[in-house]
Design an enzyme around this catalytic site. Sequence first.
Site, PDB file in Angstrom:
ATOM      1  N   ASP A  15      12.118 -84.507  -5.685  1.00 27.74           N
ATOM      2  CA  ASP A  15      12.146 -83.533  -4.757  1.00 27.74           C
ATOM      3  C   ASP A  15      13.146 -82.383  -4.643  1.00 27.74           C
ATOM      4  OD1 ASP A  15      10.761 -82.580  -2.237  1.00 27.74           O
ATOM      5  OD2 ASP A  15      12.273 -83.413  -1.010  1.00 27.74           O
ATOM      6  N   CYS A  19       8.569 -81.786  -7.602  1.00 25.54           N
ATOM      7  CA  CYS A  19       9.677 -80.933  -7.233  1.00 25.54           C
ATOM      8  C   CYS A  19       9.240 -79.457  -6.969  1.00 25.54           C
ATOM      9  CB  CYS A  19      10.445 -80.875  -8.665  1.00 25.54           C
ATOM     10  SG  CYS A  19       9.511 -80.875 -10.024  1.00 25.54           S
ATOM     11  N   ARG A  73       6.868 -79.053  12.153  1.00 23.76           N
ATOM     12  CA  ARG A  73       8.072 -78.186  12.048  1.00 23.76           C
ATOM     13  C   ARG A  73       8.008 -77.347  10.905  1.00 23.76           C
ATOM     14  NH1 ARG A  73      10.729 -81.582   8.505  1.00 23.76           N
ATOM     15  NH2 ARG A  73      10.176 -83.640   8.552  1.00 23.76           N
ATOM     16  N   TYR A 103       0.788 -84.012   3.242  1.00 22.88           N
ATOM     17  CA  TYR A 103       2.360 -84.368   3.706  1.00 22.88           C
ATOM     18  C   TYR A 103       1.905 -84.613   5.369  1.00 22.88           C
ATOM     19  CZ  TYR A 103       7.348 -83.797   4.095  1.00 22.88           C
ATOM     20  OH  TYR A 103       8.619 -84.221   4.158  1.00 22.88           O
TER      21      TYR A 103
END
Length: 302
Positions: free
Chosen positions: A257, A32, A130, A157
């Site tokens: 998340d 989170c 991005r 990631y």
Amino acid sequence: MNFEMTPGWLPFHPNPSPPRFRLPAGSVDAHCHVFGPGNIFPYAATRKYTPCDASRQQLFALRDRLGFERNVIVQATCHGTDNSALMDALRHSEGRARGVASVSRSVSDRELLAMHEAGVRATRFNFVRRLVDFTPKDELMEIAARIAPLGWHVVVYFEAIDLPELWDFFTGLPTVVVVDHMGRPDVGKPADGPEFDLFMRLMREHPNVWSKVSCPERLSVSGPPALAGEQRAYRDVVPFAQRLVSEFPDRVLWGTDWPHPNLKDHMPDDGLLVDFIPHIAPTADAQQQLLVENPMQLYWQA
């Protein structure tokens, strides 16, 4: 300082439903974020997006509403390598939160020690183009070597299509490696197809690699409850997460998340996300490992 949200930004759900699934005692929301507030913890000048504020108070209220005991708070890219908002949240968590920071090559040993004392246990390397600008791999490897003696791990990631070119880098890291959101598989492809098989092979051959089986709302094509029917929400993500939980029960993590940055088509109800858990971890033993034992081992025993 005032910040204007990125046009079209979707704020987090204002009133998540109470989950029907009862979380095991001691459960950890292992992914989170906190955003700002921007007038206290300004967003980075180099950010790719400006979110809505999402404070530690709001995160902790959500934790209690959903039934979690603890959080792992991941530094958001909109804050760059200024970990002030993260550190503030950790210091106000009464020991119930751990952190994943973002650091640069210039970070001092004193700063790393202060982060560790506040509860940071990892650093994050982001390869989603991005969201961030490219950081040379030799610089990232240098950072990994510096945080390893603290017992920290590296969170990565990336998107599934980029795994072949990142393979050697990931397998060369001197720490535990935690992959965000199953390496963002294309769930329009088969869960037993070659692309996801490569990710399964990465975990099979490298026991220091873990995976978060999170973010069905970010990966799904079939969609949320309003589109797919509540019992079948995000159903196309289930086979991917199930494979990981089944084969690597002691190396998987789950998180909300929250507050769900950069979603474009809908904002999930966090209570329904919790109700997704038994679809991917159907037994009490699997749920206990996923939500309690694994995150406690990685973040509170290190």
